[in-house]
Design an enzyme around this catalytic site. Structure first.
Site, PDB file in Angstrom:
ATOM      1  CE  LYS A  91      -4.397  -1.697   0.884  1.00 49.41           C
ATOM      2  NZ  LYS A  91      -4.308  -2.973   1.612  1.00 49.41           N
ATOM      3  CD  GLU A 113     -10.507   4.366   0.398  1.00 47.73           C
ATOM      4  OE1 GLU A 113     -10.466   5.573   0.085  1.00 47.73           O
ATOM      5  OE2 GLU A 113      -9.698   3.512  -0.044  1.00 47.73           O
ATOM      6  CB  SER A 374      -0.063  -8.285  -1.024  1.00 46.72           C
ATOM      7  OG  SER A 374      -0.832  -9.095  -0.152  1.00 46.72           O
TER       8      SER A 374
HETATM    9  C1  LIG Z   1      -5.137  -4.066   1.313  1.00 48.90           C
HETATM   10  C2  LIG Z   1      -4.391  -5.307   1.123  1.00 48.90           C
HETATM   11  C3  LIG Z   1      -4.703  -6.210   0.084  1.00 48.90           C
HETATM   12  C4  LIG Z   1      -5.867  -6.039  -0.838  1.00 48.90           C
HETATM   13  O1  LIG Z   1      -5.819  -4.903  -1.639  1.00 48.90           O
HETATM   14  P1  LIG Z   1      -5.536  -4.946  -3.211  1.00 48.90           P
HETATM   15  O2  LIG Z   1      -5.933  -3.589  -3.647  1.00 48.90           O
HETATM   16  O3  LIG Z   1      -6.391  -6.014  -3.800  1.00 48.90           O
HETATM   17  O4  LIG Z   1      -4.107  -5.221  -3.390  1.00 48.90           O
HETATM   18  C5  LIG Z   1      -3.907  -7.339  -0.074  1.00 48.90           C
HETATM   19  N1  LIG Z   1      -2.876  -7.583   0.745  1.00 48.90           N
HETATM   20  C6  LIG Z   1      -2.542  -6.752   1.761  1.00 48.90           C
HETATM   21  C7  LIG Z   1      -1.390  -7.095   2.622  1.00 48.90           C
HETATM   22  C8  LIG Z   1      -3.297  -5.588   1.978  1.00 48.90           C
HETATM   23  O5  LIG Z   1      -2.950  -4.779   2.995  1.00 48.90           O
END
Ligand SMILES: *Cc1c(COP(=O)(O)O)cnc(C)c1O
Length: 392
Positions: A91, A113, A374
């Site tokens: 993020k 948000e 992620s």
């Molecule tokens: C917010 C988040 C996601 C999901 O958001 P995407 O916009 O689909 O990438 C996935 N993994 C983590 C660690 C997150 O914080």
């Protein structure tokens, strides 16, 4: 339109996307689109962006060869390590980009948000670093569930506003943040957290997340001595880490796979509709009302998916699957025990699909599979403990 190209001045990915906003926001969206286009063609902006990615966010993040996990799964797993970026997930890539863009167009504050709080924390972090004001809207239910993240945002100097409308979760927080933007549009930039919302956001956020895919492609080419892995997998909430990852590989032969939470699978269980400024796929009841999504990972329970994913699914360039809470927790445990990496539960959905597909021979033995990790799983440790206590 070739896969993952510029969606043009109106922001259409095939028949998805667009800019469905109140009249008061049309000029702001248009200004943002042209400012973004100019910024991405400006060497000074790109240098500032690359500088912060490197010296502040810790990029490039590595690609890690997951040798022990590969042995268990029978495919060669490579992990793109967004869990190692500042604040613990991808993020920050988007927040840095939008923070710099906001400053460039003379805005003094960010509004955002947040659901679980990850995007709120990333936005508050970047606002502090760049000297911008920050207001974060969060559903009252999420405020109660995510106390620690609320406090983190406040420590970073942000104002957190609990939203008591509707189901008091992310969808309602997004609606309130959009309302706030309407009233404060001269001074405030709306920093949306995924590839969602009206044009130019789905495009802009994908471009700020493209760094994941661009880095990974070069790193994989070096590791594999071929152009790309056989399969590239990422989890999909709104779809930003997947879009950023896929963008780096859309021009290759790699099979692109997005994995949604089984309880929030807009591309499997949803229908087309308009929400938060864009035409895409959303979970809806028979009357077209938005249905609440449910997932053990708060980052995957948005009831829709970004318009570009709807297009990638329709065109067949990417495919989308689901994983259950159970499968995700098991995958997180497997990754922790074989690799010493505790993934975020969101990311664990991607790994869970790989596990299932490898067992089912939907992935050939020895195939090379890149998974975008992620985020890191520290934030989910308490959730996992509770889940596993109920099972054992
Ligand atoms: C917010 C988040 C996601 C999901 O958001 P995407 O916009 O689909 O990438 C996935 N993994 C983590 C660690 C997150 O914080």
């Amino acid at each position: 339109m070739a896969a993952m190209d510029d969606p043009g001045p109106r922001g259409w990915f095939g028949s998805f996307g667009g800019c469905f906003v109140p009249e008061a926001l049309v000029p702001a969206c248009e200004q943002l689109a042209s400012a973004f286009r100019a910024a991405m063609a400006d060497a000074d902006f790109l240098a500032a962006l690359a500088g912060l990615q490197r010296s502040y966010a810790g990029r490039p993040t590595p690609v890690t060869e997951a040798a022990r996990l590969s042995e268990v799964l029978g495919v060669r797993v490579l992990l793109k390590r967004e869990d190692l970026a500042h604040t613990g997930s991808h993020k920050i890539n988007n927040a840095i980009g939008q923070g710099l863009l906001a400053k460039r167009i003379g805005k003094t504050a960010l509004v955002a948000e947040t659901g679980a709080g990850q995007h709120g924390v990333a936005t508050a972090t970047v606002a502090a670093h760049l000297g911008l004001g920050c207001t974060v809207y969060m559903g009252a239910k999420d405020v109660a569930r995510q106390e620690l993240n609320v406090f983190r945002m406040e420590l970073l100097g942000a104002t957190v506003v609990p939203v008591t409308a509707g189901a008091r979760t992310l969808k309602d927080a997004t609606s309130e943040a959009l309302r706030h933007w309407v009233t404060a549009v001269d001074s405030t930039h709306y920093c949306i957290g995924s590839v969602l919302g009206p044009h130019p956001y789905p495009w802009l956020v994908r471009e700020f997340q493209r760094v994941i895919g661009d880095e990974a492609r070069a790193q994989c080419a070096e590791l594999l001595a071929v152009a790309a892995p056989d399969v590239v997998v990422a989890c999909v909430g709104g779809g930003s880490n997947a879009a950023g990852t896929f963008a780096g590989f859309a021009g290759t032969q790699a099979r692109l796979v997005g994995v949604e939470a089984a309880g929030g699978a807009a591309l499997t269980d949803g229908r087309t509709g308009v929400l938060h400024g864009a035409l895409s796929w959303f979970l809806q009841d028979d009357d077209g009302q938005i249905r609440q999504a449910h997932s053990i990972s708060a980052g995957l329970d948005y009831p829709g998916v970004g318009p570009e994913h709807a297009w990638l699914a329709e065109s067949g360039r990417a495919e989308y699957h689901t994983a259950t809470d159970e499968e995700a927790v098991a995958a997180a445990e497997l990754c922790a025990r074989t690799e010493g990496i505790l993934p975020a539960l969101e990311s664990a959905h991607a790994l869970a699909w790989v596990h299932r597909a490898a067992l089912a021979k939907d992935l050939a033995g020895g195939a090379t599979v890149l998974i975008t990790m992620s985020g890191r799983g520290d934030k989910d440790a308490a959730t996992m403990r509770e889940f596993l206590r109920g099972r054992r």
